[in-house]
Motif scaffolding. Structure first.
Motif, PDB file in Angstrom:
ATOM      1  N   CYS A   9      41.090  41.666  40.139  1.00 47.30           N
ATOM      2  CA  CYS A   9      42.129  40.676  40.410  1.00 47.30           C
ATOM      3  C   CYS A   9      41.844  39.982  41.741  1.00 47.30           C
ATOM      4  O   CYS A   9      41.219  40.561  42.637  1.00 47.30           O
ATOM      5  CB  CYS A   9      43.514  41.319  40.413  1.00 47.30           C
ATOM      6  N   PRO A  10      42.274  38.731  41.902  1.00 47.58           N
ATOM      7  CA  PRO A  10      41.929  37.981  43.117  1.00 47.58           C
ATOM      8  C   PRO A  10      42.360  38.637  44.417  1.00 47.58           C
ATOM      9  O   PRO A  10      41.651  38.542  45.419  1.00 47.58           O
ATOM     10  CB  PRO A  10      42.649  36.640  42.904  1.00 47.58           C
ATOM     11  N   LEU A  11      43.516  39.308  44.433  1.00 47.42           N
ATOM     12  CA  LEU A  11      43.960  39.910  45.688  1.00 47.42           C
ATOM     13  C   LEU A  11      42.995  40.998  46.153  1.00 47.42           C
ATOM     14  O   LEU A  11      42.715  41.130  47.347  1.00 47.42           O
ATOM     15  CB  LEU A  11      45.378  40.472  45.525  1.00 47.42           C
ATOM     16  N   THR A  12      42.483  41.795  45.212  1.00 45.42           N
ATOM     17  CA  THR A  12      41.526  42.827  45.584  1.00 45.42           C
ATOM     18  C   THR A  12      40.217  42.212  46.041  1.00 45.42           C
ATOM     19  O   THR A  12      39.663  42.579  47.099  1.00 45.42           O
ATOM     20  CB  THR A  12      41.256  43.774  44.404  1.00 45.42           C
ATOM     21  N   ALA A  13      39.682  41.284  45.264  1.00 46.73           N
ATOM     22  CA  ALA A  13      38.386  40.684  45.599  1.00 46.73           C
ATOM     23  C   ALA A  13      38.457  39.916  46.914  1.00 46.73           C
ATOM     24  O   ALA A  13      37.547  40.004  47.749  1.00 46.73           O
ATOM     25  CB  ALA A  13      37.935  39.767  44.465  1.00 46.73           C
ATOM     26  N   LEU A  14      39.528  39.163  47.124  1.00 46.09           N
ATOM     27  CA  LEU A  14      39.680  38.407  48.366  1.00 46.09           C
ATOM     28  C   LEU A  14      39.819  39.340  49.553  1.00 46.09           C
ATOM     29  O   LEU A  14      39.174  39.139  50.602  1.00 46.09           O
ATOM     30  CB  LEU A  14      40.904  37.494  48.255  1.00 46.09           C
ATOM     31  N   THR A  15      40.644  40.372  49.424  1.00 45.33           N
ATOM     32  CA  THR A  15      40.816  41.331  50.516  1.00 45.33           C
ATOM     33  C   THR A  15      39.493  42.009  50.860  1.00 45.33           C
ATOM     34  O   THR A  15      39.177  42.218  52.035  1.00 45.33           O
ATOM     35  CB  THR A  15      41.865  42.385  50.128  1.00 45.33           C
ATOM     36  N   TRP A  16      38.731  42.386  49.852  1.00 40.06           N
ATOM     37  CA  TRP A  16      37.423  43.014  50.054  1.00 40.06           C
ATOM     38  C   TRP A  16      36.524  42.137  50.925  1.00 40.06           C
ATOM     39  O   TRP A  16      35.846  42.628  51.830  1.00 40.06           O
ATOM     40  CB  TRP A  16      36.782  43.256  48.693  1.00 40.06           C
ATOM     41  N   ALA A  17      36.504  40.829  50.668  1.00 43.82           N
ATOM     42  CA  ALA A  17      35.561  39.936  51.340  1.00 43.82           C
ATOM     43  C   ALA A  17      35.996  39.536  52.737  1.00 43.82           C
ATOM     44  O   ALA A  17      35.162  39.439  53.647  1.00 43.82           O
ATOM     45  CB  ALA A  17      35.345  38.680  50.492  1.00 43.82           C
ATOM     46  N   VAL A  18      37.284  39.297  52.950  1.00 46.19           N
ATOM     47  CA  VAL A  18      37.715  38.721  54.225  1.00 46.19           C
ATOM     48  C   VAL A  18      38.398  39.707  55.155  1.00 46.19           C
ATOM     49  O   VAL A  18      38.542  39.440  56.346  1.00 46.19           O
ATOM     50  CB  VAL A  18      38.646  37.508  53.996  1.00 46.19           C
ATOM     51  N   ALA A  19      38.852  40.853  54.626  1.00 42.17           N
ATOM     52  CA  ALA A  19      39.584  41.805  55.477  1.00 42.17           C
ATOM     53  C   ALA A  19      39.216  43.237  55.101  1.00 42.17           C
ATOM     54  O   ALA A  19      38.244  43.776  55.614  1.00 42.17           O
ATOM     55  CB  ALA A  19      41.088  41.563  55.357  1.00 42.17           C
ATOM     56  N   GLY A  20      39.988  43.872  54.241  1.00 48.10           N
ATOM     57  CA  GLY A  20      39.594  45.170  53.729  1.00 48.10           C
ATOM     58  C   GLY A  20      40.451  46.373  54.025  1.00 48.10           C
ATOM     59  O   GLY A  20      40.406  47.345  53.261  1.00 48.10           O
ATOM     60  N   PRO A  21      41.254  46.412  55.105  1.00 46.19           N
ATOM     61  CA  PRO A  21      41.937  47.669  55.422  1.00 46.19           C
ATOM     62  C   PRO A  21      42.879  48.144  54.328  1.00 46.19           C
ATOM     63  O   PRO A  21      42.984  49.348  54.069  1.00 46.19           O
ATOM     64  CB  PRO A  21      42.714  47.353  56.712  1.00 46.19           C
ATOM     65  N   ASP A  22      43.547  47.223  53.643  1.00 46.56           N
ATOM     66  CA  ASP A  22      44.499  47.638  52.610  1.00 46.56           C
ATOM     67  C   ASP A  22      43.812  48.352  51.449  1.00 46.56           C
ATOM     68  O   ASP A  22      44.405  49.231  50.821  1.00 46.56           O
ATOM     69  CB  ASP A  22      45.269  46.432  52.092  1.00 46.56           C
ATOM     70  N   LEU A  23      42.554  48.013  51.166  1.00 43.64           N
ATOM     71  CA  LEU A  23      41.839  48.677  50.077  1.00 43.64           C
ATOM     72  C   LEU A  23      41.511  50.116  50.449  1.00 43.64           C
ATOM     73  O   LEU A  23      41.589  51.021  49.607  1.00 43.64           O
ATOM     74  CB  LEU A  23      40.567  47.913  49.729  1.00 43.64           C
ATOM     75  N   ALA A  24      41.130  50.350  51.697  1.00 45.27           N
ATOM     76  CA  ALA A  24      40.865  51.724  52.119  1.00 45.27           C
ATOM     77  C   ALA A  24      42.137  52.559  52.078  1.00 45.27           C
ATOM     78  O   ALA A  24      42.123  53.721  51.645  1.00 45.27           O
ATOM     79  CB  ALA A  24      40.281  51.726  53.535  1.00 45.27           C
ATOM     80  N   ILE A  25      43.265  51.966  52.481  1.00 48.76           N
ATOM     81  CA  ILE A  25      44.526  52.705  52.525  1.00 48.76           C
ATOM     82  C   ILE A  25      45.024  53.017  51.129  1.00 48.76           C
ATOM     83  O   ILE A  25      45.431  54.148  50.821  1.00 48.76           O
ATOM     84  CB  ILE A  25      45.576  51.908  53.318  1.00 48.76           C
ATOM     85  N   VAL A  26      44.994  52.042  50.227  1.00 47.76           N
ATOM     86  CA  VAL A  26      45.471  52.310  48.871  1.00 47.76           C
ATOM     87  C   VAL A  26      44.515  53.251  48.148  1.00 47.76           C
ATOM     88  O   VAL A  26      44.944  54.059  47.305  1.00 47.76           O
ATOM     89  CB  VAL A  26      45.669  50.993  48.089  1.00 47.76           C
ATOM     90  N   GLY A  27      43.225  53.212  48.494  1.00 45.64           N
ATOM     91  CA  GLY A  27      42.293  54.181  47.926  1.00 45.64           C
ATOM     92  C   GLY A  27      42.634  55.599  48.338  1.00 45.64           C
ATOM     93  O   GLY A  27      42.622  56.523  47.509  1.00 45.64           O
ATOM     94  N   LEU A  28      42.963  55.800  49.604  1.00 47.98           N
ATOM     95  CA  LEU A  28      43.382  57.123  50.079  1.00 47.98           C
ATOM     96  C   LEU A  28      44.679  57.559  49.417  1.00 47.98           C
ATOM     97  O   LEU A  28      44.872  58.744  49.109  1.00 47.98           O
ATOM     98  CB  LEU A  28      43.547  57.096  51.598  1.00 47.98           C
ATOM     99  N   LEU A  29      45.575  56.613  49.169  1.00 51.41           N
ATOM    100  CA  LEU A  29      46.842  56.939  48.534  1.00 51.41           C
ATOM    101  C   LEU A  29      46.624  57.431  47.100  1.00 51.41           C
ATOM    102  O   LEU A  29      47.227  58.424  46.664  1.00 51.41           O
ATOM    103  CB  LEU A  29      47.750  55.715  48.549  1.00 51.41           C
ATOM    104  N   VAL A  30      45.746  56.755  46.358  1.00 46.82           N
ATOM    105  CA  VAL A  30      45.433  57.197  45.000  1.00 46.82           C
ATOM    106  C   VAL A  30      44.764  58.572  45.028  1.00 46.82           C
ATOM    107  O   VAL A  30      45.047  59.438  44.194  1.00 46.82           O
ATOM    108  CB  VAL A  30      44.532  56.163  44.298  1.00 46.82           C
ATOM    109  N   LEU A  31      43.892  58.786  46.013  1.00 51.66           N
ATOM    110  CA  LEU A  31      43.245  60.095  46.147  1.00 51.66           C
ATOM    111  C   LEU A  31      44.281  61.185  46.420  1.00 51.66           C
ATOM    112  O   LEU A  31      44.188  62.297  45.872  1.00 51.66           O
ATOM    113  CB  LEU A  31      42.213  60.046  47.270  1.00 51.66           C
ATOM    114  N   ALA A  32      45.271  60.895  47.257  1.00 51.88           N
ATOM    115  CA  ALA A  32      46.332  61.872  47.532  1.00 51.88           C
ATOM    116  C   ALA A  32      47.084  62.212  46.247  1.00 51.88           C
ATOM    117  O   ALA A  32      47.428  63.380  46.005  1.00 51.88           O
ATOM    118  CB  ALA A  32      47.292  61.319  48.583  1.00 51.88           C
ATOM    119  N   CYS A  33      47.331  61.213  45.405  1.00 49.96           N
ATOM    120  CA  CYS A  33      47.999  61.475  44.122  1.00 49.96           C
ATOM    121  C   CYS A  33      47.136  62.352  43.224  1.00 49.96           C
ATOM    122  O   CYS A  33      47.649  63.250  42.535  1.00 49.96           O
ATOM    123  CB  CYS A  33      48.307  60.158  43.416  1.00 49.96           C
TER     124      CYS A  33
END
Length: 441
Positions: free
Chosen positions: A219-243
């Motif tokens: 989805c565009p929000l993920t792809a855009l965040t990956w390219a220009v910023a990124g911190p939210d992807l690392a945080i939500v990845g850790l959240l899924v791992l915690a689950c």
């Protein structure tokens, strides 16, 4: 491991292919205007790459749909629904990030000129926070002692854990090569990928539905965040791992990982309530109070260890950056103001501001009622509740950004994968009719 991603990708029938076509056309409708009119340089670069990626995805899905209607079944990579996902990963994520990392070496990011930014401000801020931590023992500056009026970029509105992603650049940067290799966006991307692999391993490598990859990855929000910023992807990845840790009976470790999440970004703190209830009821044979105790002790102890050393260095600066600024109560007001419902309501005046916070409170009460009356019985149930709760918070909070919607989208993608794991969908491919049902979910 390839079979876990390809098992449901071939011969899905017209239904899922119509969804694919609509999905890529919708993404294209986001990417093309971004390429043409976005305020930020990095957004425009991403938009150009993403337009090509989503355009290919739409054409490919249309071709598969026509082939299915004509009774033909393309084989190989081009015959797989994963082809569009691969195109997005390459053209809308990896390549624009590489281009922007190289472009950033020109050193214009700190200028107040968004049309020149090759990285969004959060990247610079996190890298700077690591340098401040190494030299001053805290990533937070005293904004009242700068000798000038503070500005937005003086703030580090994250918890201490976020600083870790900037440490490679602070420690090893200094030359064009090392600056490029230690750009914080690589660290966010590596952390997100490691969390995905860790989650899939904990779940014993379930099949990954194409729809889950579209929500969480393409989805565009993920792809855009990956390219220009990124911190939210690392945080939500850790959240899924915690689950995943909680769902596999590792409650204490889930508490540790969730502490890392909360100690990086407070917006995900409501997830603690969902995971606490899930750990308590997970076994389905009465309430597991010892498991909840282990989870809570790990969460509280780890959070204290991560926060106290930094807090004690400069308590006032800590509170100003981590709490007051994100809440709009700091010396400088947070610029987060996307046109989402909570912001639009708050902008109507004093009554609107009160109404927005009342709505946030009502959503919180509704979530608590949902948790008490129907506690999550499995990992997918926990992810769904976290996605709904965070989505409501993001939509209704007056000071927010539309980019934060990446959290519920990724969590919903994870929800689909957890459902596959809970259904025991491992091993060889299912018959085409079953594939269609699985991938369309």
């Amino acid at each position: 491991m390839v079979r876990f991603f390809t098992a449901t990708a071939h011969s899905p029938g017209p239904g899922p292919l119509k969804w694919d076509l609509g999905f890529y056309l919708g993404c294209l409708a986001f990417a093309l205007p971004t390429a043409l009119v976005a305020e930020f340089y990095g957004y425009r670069v991403w938009g150009n790459f993403a337009t090509a990626a989503y355009g290919f995805g739409a054409l490919h899905s249309g071709w598969l749909l026509l082939s299915a209607r004509n009774g033909r079944t393309p084989r190989g990579l081009l015959g797989s629904r994963w082809c569009g996902i691969a195109a997005v990963a390459l053209l809308a994520m990896i390549l624009p990030l590489a281009v922007l990392v190289i472009r950033r070496l020109t050193g214009v990011d700190w200028l107040i000129t968004p049309v020149s930014w090759a990285a969004q401000p959060e990247v610079w801020v996190i890298e700077r926070s690591a340098d401040l931590l190494l030299h001053h023992g805290t990533p937070y500056v005293d904004v009242t002692a700068l000798g000038r009026a503070p500005v937005v970029n003086d703030y580090t509105p994250y918890g201490p854990v976020m600083t870790v992603f900037g440490l490679p650049r602070a420690l090893f940067g200094g030359t064009p090569l090392t600056d490029a290799l230690t750009d914080a966006r690589w660290m966010f991307a590596l952390a997100a990928c490691a969390c995905v692999l860790g989650t899939l391993k904990l779940l014993k490598w379930p099949r990954v539905p194409v729809g889950a990859a579209q929500l969480a990855l393409a989805c565009p929000l993920t792809a855009l965040t990956w390219a220009v910023a990124g911190p939210d992807l690392a945080i939500v990845g850790l959240l899924v791992l915690a689950c995943a840790l909680a769902a596999t009976g590792r409650g204490a470790w889930a508490g540790v990982v969730l502490a890392l999440v909360v100690s990086a970004k407070l917006i995900v703190a409501p997830a603690a309530a969902v995971l606490a209830v899930f750990v308590l009821v997970r076994r389905g044979k009465g309430l597991d109070w010892p498991a909840l105790a282990r989870f809570a002790i790990a969460l509280v102890a780890t959070t204290a260890v991560l926060h106290l050393p930094v807090y004690l260095v400069d308590p006032a600066a800590f509170v100003e950056h981590v709490f007051r600024f994100p809440l709009g109560m700091g010396v400088v007001r947070s610029p987060a103001a996307s046109p989402l419902p909570g912001h639009l309501i708050a902008e109507t005046g004093a009554i609107g501001q009160v109404a927005a916070f009342v709505l946030v409170g009502a959503a919180a009460v509704a979530m608590l009622v949902w948790l008490v009356r129907r506690p999550p019985a499995n990992g997918s149930g926990a992810l769904l509740r976290i996605a709904v709760g965070l989505g409501a918070l993001i939509l209704l909070t007056p000071a927010t950004r539309y980019g934060y919607l990446v959290y519920p989208l990724v969590l919903l993608g994870g929800y689909l994968v957890f459902r596959m794991a809970e259904a025991g969908t491992h091993g060889p491919a299912a018959p085409p009719a079953q594939q269609s049902a699985a991938t369309s979910s």
